[in-house]
Each structure stands twice: as structure tokens, then as C-alpha cells.
Design an enzyme around this catalytic site. Structure first.
Site, PDB file in Angstrom:
ATOM      1  N   GLY A  35       0.821  -1.217   0.000  1.00 24.01           N
ATOM      2  CA  GLY A  35       0.000   0.000   0.000  1.00 24.01           C
ATOM      3  C   GLY A  35       0.848   1.259   0.000  1.00 24.01           C
ATOM      4  N   ARG A  90       1.169  -5.781  -4.921  1.00 20.26           N
ATOM      5  CA  ARG A  90       1.170  -6.680  -3.763  1.00 20.26           C
ATOM      6  C   ARG A  90       1.628  -8.096  -4.109  1.00 20.26           C
ATOM      7  NH1 ARG A  90      -0.607  -4.421   0.773  1.00 20.26           N
ATOM      8  NH2 ARG A  90      -2.155  -2.742   0.718  1.00 20.26           N
ATOM      9  N   ASP A 113       5.961  -5.264   6.874  1.00 24.28           N
ATOM     10  CA  ASP A 113       6.578  -6.424   7.526  1.00 24.28           C
ATOM     11  C   ASP A 113       6.705  -7.621   6.579  1.00 24.28           C
ATOM     12  OD1 ASP A 113       3.811  -6.488   7.621  1.00 24.28           O
ATOM     13  OD2 ASP A 113       3.697  -7.563   9.503  1.00 24.28           O
ATOM     14  N   ASP A 114       5.649  -7.912   5.809  1.00 21.12           N
ATOM     15  CA  ASP A 114       5.724  -9.071   4.906  1.00 21.12           C
ATOM     16  C   ASP A 114       6.741  -8.855   3.797  1.00 21.12           C
ATOM     17  OD1 ASP A 114       3.919 -10.743   6.192  1.00 21.12           O
ATOM     18  OD2 ASP A 114       2.187  -9.802   5.220  1.00 21.12           O
ATOM     19  N   LYS A 145       8.246   0.654   5.510  1.00 18.39           N
ATOM     20  CA  LYS A 145       7.106   1.477   5.046  1.00 18.39           C
ATOM     21  C   LYS A 145       5.787   0.907   5.539  1.00 18.39           C
ATOM     22  CE  LYS A 145       4.452  -0.050   2.537  1.00 18.39           C
ATOM     23  NZ  LYS A 145       3.540  -0.791   1.655  1.00 18.39           N
ATOM     24  N   THR A 146       4.855   1.684   5.942  1.00 18.20           N
ATOM     25  CA  THR A 146       3.428   1.387   6.053  1.00 18.20           C
ATOM     26  C   THR A 146       2.752   2.439   6.921  1.00 18.20           C
ATOM     27  OG1 THR A 146       1.672  -0.105   6.734  1.00 18.20           O
ATOM     28  CG2 THR A 146       3.700  -0.356   7.959  1.00 18.20           C
ATOM     29  N   ILE A 147       1.633   2.943   6.414  1.00 21.00           N
ATOM     30  CA  ILE A 147       0.884   3.920   7.218  1.00 21.00           C
ATOM     31  C   ILE A 147       0.379   3.266   8.492  1.00 21.00           C
ATOM     32  CG2 ILE A 147       0.128   5.353   5.267  1.00 21.00           C
ATOM     33  CD1 ILE A 147      -2.710   3.980   5.753  1.00 21.00           C
ATOM     34  N   ASP A 148       0.259   1.925   8.492  1.00 19.99           N
ATOM     35  CA  ASP A 148      -0.352   1.232   9.630  1.00 19.99           C
ATOM     36  C   ASP A 148       0.472   1.368  10.922  1.00 19.99           C
ATOM     37  OD1 ASP A 148      -2.070   0.459   7.683  1.00 19.99           O
ATOM     38  OD2 ASP A 148      -1.495  -1.647   7.659  1.00 19.99           O
ATOM     39  N   LYS A 183     -25.951  17.923  16.321  1.00 19.54           N
ATOM     40  CA  LYS A 183     -27.052  17.014  16.005  1.00 19.54           C
ATOM     41  C   LYS A 183     -26.631  15.652  15.468  1.00 19.54           C
ATOM     42  CE  LYS A 183     -27.941  19.089  11.484  1.00 19.54           C
ATOM     43  NZ  LYS A 183     -28.871  19.702  10.584  1.00 19.54           N
ATOM     44  N   MET A 224      -8.243   3.489   8.724  1.00 22.04           N
ATOM     45  CA  MET A 224      -7.406   2.408   8.193  1.00 22.04           C
ATOM     46  C   MET A 224      -6.361   1.965   9.197  1.00 22.04           C
ATOM     47  SD  MET A 224      -6.008   2.590   4.353  1.00 22.04           S
ATOM     48  CE  MET A 224      -6.978   1.844   3.065  1.00 22.04           C
ATOM     49  N   ARG A 259      -5.364  -1.725   9.009  1.00 22.10           N
ATOM     50  CA  ARG A 259      -5.405  -3.189   8.963  1.00 22.10           C
ATOM     51  C   ARG A 259      -5.628  -3.748  10.356  1.00 22.10           C
ATOM     52  NH1 ARG A 259      -3.771  -6.069   4.526  1.00 22.10           N
ATOM     53  NH2 ARG A 259      -2.377  -4.498   3.733  1.00 22.10           N
ATOM     54  N   GLU A 290     -10.013  -0.128  11.642  1.00 24.65           N
ATOM     55  CA  GLU A 290     -10.641  -0.949  10.596  1.00 24.65           C
ATOM     56  C   GLU A 290     -10.544  -2.448  10.867  1.00 24.65           C
ATOM     57  OE1 GLU A 290      -9.130  -0.541   6.576  1.00 24.65           O
ATOM     58  OE2 GLU A 290      -7.183  -1.358   7.088  1.00 24.65           O
ATOM     59  N   GLU A 316      -7.582   8.502   1.719  1.00 21.50           N
ATOM     60  CA  GLU A 316      -7.372   9.963   1.735  1.00 21.50           C
ATOM     61  C   GLU A 316      -5.986  10.351   2.229  1.00 21.50           C
ATOM     62  OE1 GLU A 316      -9.830   8.289   2.968  1.00 21.50           O
ATOM     63  OE2 GLU A 316     -11.744   9.203   2.462  1.00 21.50           O
ATOM     64  N   GLY A 317      -5.381   9.475   3.046  1.00 24.90           N
ATOM     65  CA  GLY A 317      -4.119   9.863   3.688  1.00 24.90           C
ATOM     66  C   GLY A 317      -2.895   9.175   3.113  1.00 24.90           C
TER      67      GLY A 317
HETATM   68  P1  FBP Z   1       0.600  -1.939   3.644  1.00 19.58           P
HETATM   69  O1  FBP Z   1       0.529  -2.846   4.823  1.00 19.58           O
HETATM   70  O2  FBP Z   1       0.993  -2.615   2.391  1.00 19.58           O
HETATM   71  O3  FBP Z   1       1.442  -0.721   3.905  1.00 19.58           O
HETATM   72  O4  FBP Z   1      -0.872  -1.362   3.351  1.00 19.58           O
HETATM   73  C1  FBP Z   1      -1.611  -0.818   4.382  1.00 19.58           C
HETATM   74  C2  FBP Z   1      -3.050  -0.573   4.020  1.00 19.58           C
HETATM   75  O5  FBP Z   1      -3.250   0.785   3.683  1.00 19.58           O
HETATM   76  C3  FBP Z   1      -3.977  -0.998   5.158  1.00 19.58           C
HETATM   77  O6  FBP Z   1      -4.107   0.012   6.120  1.00 19.58           O
HETATM   78  C4  FBP Z   1      -5.245  -1.340   4.426  1.00 19.58           C
HETATM   79  O7  FBP Z   1      -6.027  -2.279   5.129  1.00 19.58           O
HETATM   80  C5  FBP Z   1      -4.746  -1.930   3.151  1.00 19.58           C
HETATM   81  O8  FBP Z   1      -3.480  -1.358   2.908  1.00 19.58           O
HETATM   82  C6  FBP Z   1      -5.647  -1.678   1.984  1.00 19.58           C
HETATM   83  O9  FBP Z   1      -5.171  -2.403   0.895  1.00 19.58           O
HETATM   84  P2  FBP Z   1      -5.433  -2.023  -0.620  1.00 19.58           P
HETATM   85  O10 FBP Z   1      -4.524  -0.887  -0.946  1.00 19.58           O
HETATM   86  O11 FBP Z   1      -5.026  -3.239  -1.350  1.00 19.58           O
HETATM   87  O12 FBP Z   1      -6.868  -1.637  -0.764  1.00 19.58           O
END
Ligand code: FBP
Length: 561
Positions: A78, A142, A172-173, A199-202, A239, A247, A249, A308, A432-433
């Protein structure tokens, strides 16, 4: 390509770097390492890359001659803000060490290496992408790099282009697979080094040596801006209840960080749900209590953050998902041929699919499956990702909770214990991010990571991840080096088999960020003045506005927020 004024101004931003990277450096070897767990098994699986020392850089007394190298770079998985700056830092690092070195980009992720889709990256291209978000410079994908026949395809293209090293920018993978590739190439003695970048926003690729993965900072700041804006809207209109899924994962780092930045009324943390063995009904009850308490104070509005991956952490649903994965995920036979569940694939309607699945589940999971709204049950049956997991980003947990909370409040109203008004709006912030213009922190961090990767390659290293630490200090004091990837390994069961993998870092319930949330959440639930409105990321201005790392990182490093 037409550019916005910010894009034009941002192209001139010079990322800040650790002081040591600004001069000629010598490479120093630190202590020998061992894996995080299962040392004997991992040593046996990685005889050529296990136990290597940590790498540090020191300022050189005299200019150092570095060899000319050709490097191929891959973006994996991602998108995360800062990917382009890793490539820019790598390019600048390679050129500074030896101006004859070349950089190639494999197109569309790891499949580019296998399918020989590659292009040379020159100065003009790199300059176009400096300090920009996205992965569009070469694209990402991926595809998993894990089969020897694919590794051999990689050798072919590297030989054709004289590529001596591959940099894999991934989570990680992808870094686990980078290490398997490094081990294979070293065993084959084919002269191709492999270096990883975190790398990963997670935010779930972190440990003692990797303080954070890049992209987490920017993504959380973007989501927090949006949450803050929603809170101000909620507090103005008074209201709506906003159910905001974020997001991330499996891990709840993003929700936790956004909660620390914005102070919502409710922030659910999946790891806590699992630790307390909560059911979906418990979660609904907790949310309902806050809504009722606020209604009693005349506040019929609020914000709720939902990670999520939440439903995967509810034990009964986790079991259901595991059964569904077994039943529906694509598998491989011993020859690598794909096996799909044809019976299921041939069913035409959702109702037929539901009936088929219900017939195959255990009694307990069937009950859970039945209790879910049809839409959610359908989402749980959708295609799995290449790792065989449910794609949690496609499951609309916010709608599930809105429906369940709505029903519960209606019951309480009928009983006369709730007199408020419940109007809800669901949101999902993720995509969005992921490609936002990187914050100064991410722009600096990623550029330094790329530069560090160039140095590790020049030093002949393989099976290492670029590491930049001390990240809560000013960038000039950051500490750059290399960590053997095997150091981060443990053995985990994946698709029924024990495999060496980098330990995924879930949110730590004993860690300072969660403790902070725990201490203040009651106050945030009830007090209408506790919302924080972070506003948009600032790229130009004073360091205290522009260069702050995440609250998570600050708290983890024992600093106040
Ligand atoms: P990575 O683990 O590859 O960095 O991706 C993170 C992520 O953005 C998760 O937060 C999300 O669940 C997933 O990718 C969404 O995957 P896709 O881009 O295939 O819709």
C-alpha cells in the site's frame, strides 16, 4: 503536468538529514545480533544472513572512495507518504558516493522484478517527484516475492542490467521476503545485495531498532485534521454522532494516534477488545452508555473512532473469519498451482453463497454469521488478499456499529431510559491519507532512509533494513545505520505452516500511548470542551508547528505531549 503552487514550492524543500550523513562516512560494525525469538530455527533457515552485526556510520577523517553500483528499487504494498523521497534519497546517496552509479525502478511493485518491467531513473525524473506523495514514480503492487523460480527471474534481469543491489520498500511481509531473497542470492553467490526500508501507514512495523514506519506520521496527521474538522462541525450543529472508521489493517496504532491528536468522545482499540475478550454486544453497550450519558447532559452529538481491523479482534468473529478463510481463500498445491473453491465460485447469488457458507461453518460460527447484517456477511465473503486474509478495508464496520447501536438505543427509548435523539453519519478515512504530500517528518525521515540504504549497499551489505533512530530529536541528531532483518524474526503459523516472519507490532496496552488514552478517555467522553482541532499539515513555518513527530512516538520515548 500542471502543478499547484504548493507542489512547486515544495519541490525546493531540502529534507533535513542526520549530521553524520552530510559528510563522508565510514561504516562501523556493532554487536552481533540474534533473532527476536526461535533463534535455533531461524539460524538454520538463514545460514548466510543470520547473526550479522548492527551497522553504524561515523564521520570519516578523509574522503572515502566508494564503488560504482547499479541498484534496482521496488515499491511494495500500500502507498505511504514519503515513498518518493526514499527513492530521491537513494538516488542522491548513490550519486554522491559514486557519480557513475545508476538507479533503476521496477515497475508496478515486486512483479516488475519477475516480469522484467524496469526503467532507469534519471535526475529529471527524480526532481519531478521530490517531496511528493504517492508511489506513481514507478507504481506499487502486492505480488509476493517468495518462490525460487521468481528469485531466479530476478537474477536474469539483474545480470542484464548489471544490477548489484535491490532495495525493497515495504511493510513487515515485504521485508520478510526481502530477507528470504537476500539469503537466496547470497547462497547462490550471485552478487546481488538486498536492502529493505520500513514502510506502512499502519505503523505496525516497529521494534527496538525501527522506531516507526514511514507514512504513519503524515497519514495520521491527515486523518486527524479531518476528525478535528468533523468535531468542530459536530460541536457547531450539535445534532450528529459521527462513526469514523480508520485504516490500519490489524493494528490500532492509527486510531490511537488520531485519538491522542483529537480527543474524541470514544476511541475503540482492537487490542483492548481482544485482551478483555469483549463481544460485539459489549462494544455496542459501551458506545451506547456514552451516548446516553451525553444525551442526559443535552449533548446529542459526538465522535467515535473505530479501527478498521476491529471485528477481527472480537474473539467469536475472529474464529468465524478463520473458518471463512479456510473455506474461501485461494490456496496452492505443492507445485505452486492455485486451488480455488470452485463450488463457491460458481454460486450466482449472495443468498446462495450465504447458504453454502452457513452449511460449512461450525455451529458457533454459524450463529455469529447469522447474527450479522446481510451487507457485512457479504463483505466477509469477498475475495481474500494475496496473503489469504479478509480485506478489512472493505468491511464497513462503522455501518455495522451504527445499526447495532441504533437498535439498542431504540430499546432503551422504549424502556424509557433514553430520551435523546440519535442521528448518525458514517465515515471511512484511509485512502485519503496514503498519498498525501509527506509531512516534514516523513519527508526528512524517508530521504534519510534512502540515503542510508545507499550507504549500506556501498558497504557491500545484504539482508539489512535501513534504520534511522532517535526520531524525537531534531533530524540532525538522528542516528542512521543498518539492522539485520533476521534480528526482527520470530516463527509464526501462516496458512497452517510455521514460517519465519517479522513480528507485527500491535498496539501495546502497557505502552505509554494507550495508558495516556486510558487516563483521559472518560474526560473526553463527557466534556464538550475537550475536542482538539489539529488543522492541516503545515509545511512551512516554525519547527513546533511543522516538524513535530507523532504523539505515539513522543510518548513511547518518554516525552510529554
Ligand atoms: P501496507 O501494509 O501494504 O502498507 O498497506 C496498508 C493498508 O493501507 C492498510 O491500512 C489497508 O487495510 C490496506 O493497505 C488496503 O489495501 P489495498 O490498498 O489493497 O486496498
Amino acid at each position: 503536468m500542471k502543478k499547484s503552487p504548493l507542489q512547486i514550492a515544495r519541490a525546493w524543500y531540502m529534507p533535513k538529514m542526520p549530521k553524520v550523513l552530510q559528510d563522508s562516512v565510514v561504516i562501523r560494525e556493532g554487536e552481533k545480533t540474534q533473532s527476536a525469538a526461535n533463534q535455533a530455527e531461524i539460524k538454520k533457515l538463514f545460514p548466510n544472513t543470520y547473526g550479522m552485526p548492527l551497522i553504524y556510520f561515523e564521520k570519516a577523517e578523509h574522503p572515502v572512495d566508494y564503488p560504482q553500483v547499479n541498484v534496482g528499487v521496488i515499491l511494495s504494498g500500500g502507498q505511504a507518504p514519503g515513498g518518493h523521497n526514499v527513492i530521491a534519497g537513494l538516488y542522491d546517496g548513490l550519486k554522491r558516493l559514486n557519480s557513475n552509479s545508476k538507479l533503476y525502478g521496477f515497475i508496478g511493485g515486486p512483479s516488475g522484478l519477475i516480469e522484467h518491467k524496469v526503467k532507469q531513473l534519471n535526475k529529471e525524473t527524480i526532481d519531478e517527484y521530490r517531496n511528493t506523495g504517492g508511489f506513481d514514480i514507478i507504481g506499487s503492487g502486492r505480488t509476493k516475492l517468495e518462490k525460487e523460480k521468481d528469485f531466479d527471474k530476478g537474477i536474469e534481469i539483474c545480470k542484464q542490467l548489471n544490477i548489484n543491489a535491490i532495495v525493497i520498500i515495504g511493510g513487515d511481509d515485504s521485508n520478510t521476503n526481502a530477507c528470504i531473497l537476500a539469503e537466496y542470492y547470497k547462497r547462490k553467490n550471485c552478487g546481488i545485495q538486498v536492502i529493505g526500508c520500513p514502510k506502512t501507514i499502519d505503523g505496525d512495523l516497529k521494534n527496538e531498532m525501527i522506531e516507526t514506519s514511514f507514512g504513519f506520521d503524515t497519514a495520521c496527521k491527515v486523518y486527524s485534521e479531518l476528525i478535528g474538522n468533523i468535531q468542530r462541525d459536530a460541536n457547531s450543529a450539535k445534532k450528529y454522532w459521527h462513526f469514523i472508521r480508520l485504516m490500519g489493517r490489524s493494528a490500532s496504532h492509527i486510531s490511537l494516534e488520531c485519538a491522542l491528536q483529537t480527543q474524541p468522545n470514544v476511541a475503540i482499540i482492537s487490542e483492548e477488545v481482544e485482551a478483555k475478550n469483549l463481544t460485539l454486544e459489549d462494544i455496542v453497550e459501551n458506545i451506547t452508555k456514552t451516548i446516553v450519558a451525553r444525551a442526559n447532559a443535552g449533548l446529542n452529538f459526538g465522535t467515535i473512532l473505530i479501527p478498521e481491523g476491529l471485528i477481527e479482534f472480537v474473539p467469536a468473529i475472529k474464529k468465524l473469519i478463520a473458518e471463512l478463510n479456510d473455506l474461501l481463500a485461494e490456496k496452492e498445491d505443492e507445485n505452486g498451482n492455485k486451488i480455488i473453491n470452485i463450488e463457491f465460485a460458481e454460486l450466482a447469488t449472495d443468498d446462495e453463497k450465504r447458504d453454502y457458507v452457513k452449511a460449512k461453518l461450525t455451529d458457533a460460527s454459524r450463529e455469529v454469521f447469522r447474527s450479522l447484517p446481510k451487507g457485512i456477511a457479504r463483505q466477509l465473503m469477498l475475495d481474500r488478499d494475496p496473503h489469504g486474509n479478509v480485506q478489512v478495508s472493505l468491511i464497513e464496520t462503522e455501518k455495522l456499529l451504527i445499526e447495532m447501536v441504533g437498535k439498542r438505543l431504540a430499546q432503551l427509548k422504549a424502556e424509557g431510559t433514553y430520551k435523546g435523539k440519535f442521528s448518525s453519519i458514517g465515515h471511512f478515512f484511509g485512502y485519503e491519507g496514503r498519498c498525501a504530500i509527506p509531512s516534514n517528518f516523513d519527508a526528512d525521515y524517508t530521504y534519510s532512509l534512502g540515503f542510508t540504504a545507499a550507504l549500506l549497499i556501498a558497504a557491500g551489505k545484504t539482508g539489512y533494513m535501513a534504520s534511522v533512530r532517535n526520531l524525537t530529536a531534531p533530524a540532525t541528531d538522528w542516528v542512521a545505520g543498518g539492522v539485520p532483518i533476521t534480528m526482527l524474526f520470530n516463527m509464526e503459523r501462516r496458512n497452517g505452516e510455521l514460517k519465519p516472519v517479522i513480528q507485527k507490532a500491535l498496539a501495546d496496552l502497557n505502552g505509554a500511548p494507550f495508558k495516556f488514552l486510558e487516563q483521559y478517555r472518560e474526560q473526553w467522553a463527557n466534556n464538550e470542551l475537550s475536542y482538539v482541532y489539529p488543522g492541516p499539515i503545515q509545511y512551512f513555518g516554525p519547527a513546533e508547528v511543522c516538524d513535530q513527530p507523532t504523539r505515539t512516538l513522543m510518548l513511547e520515548k518518554g516525552k510529554g505531549i
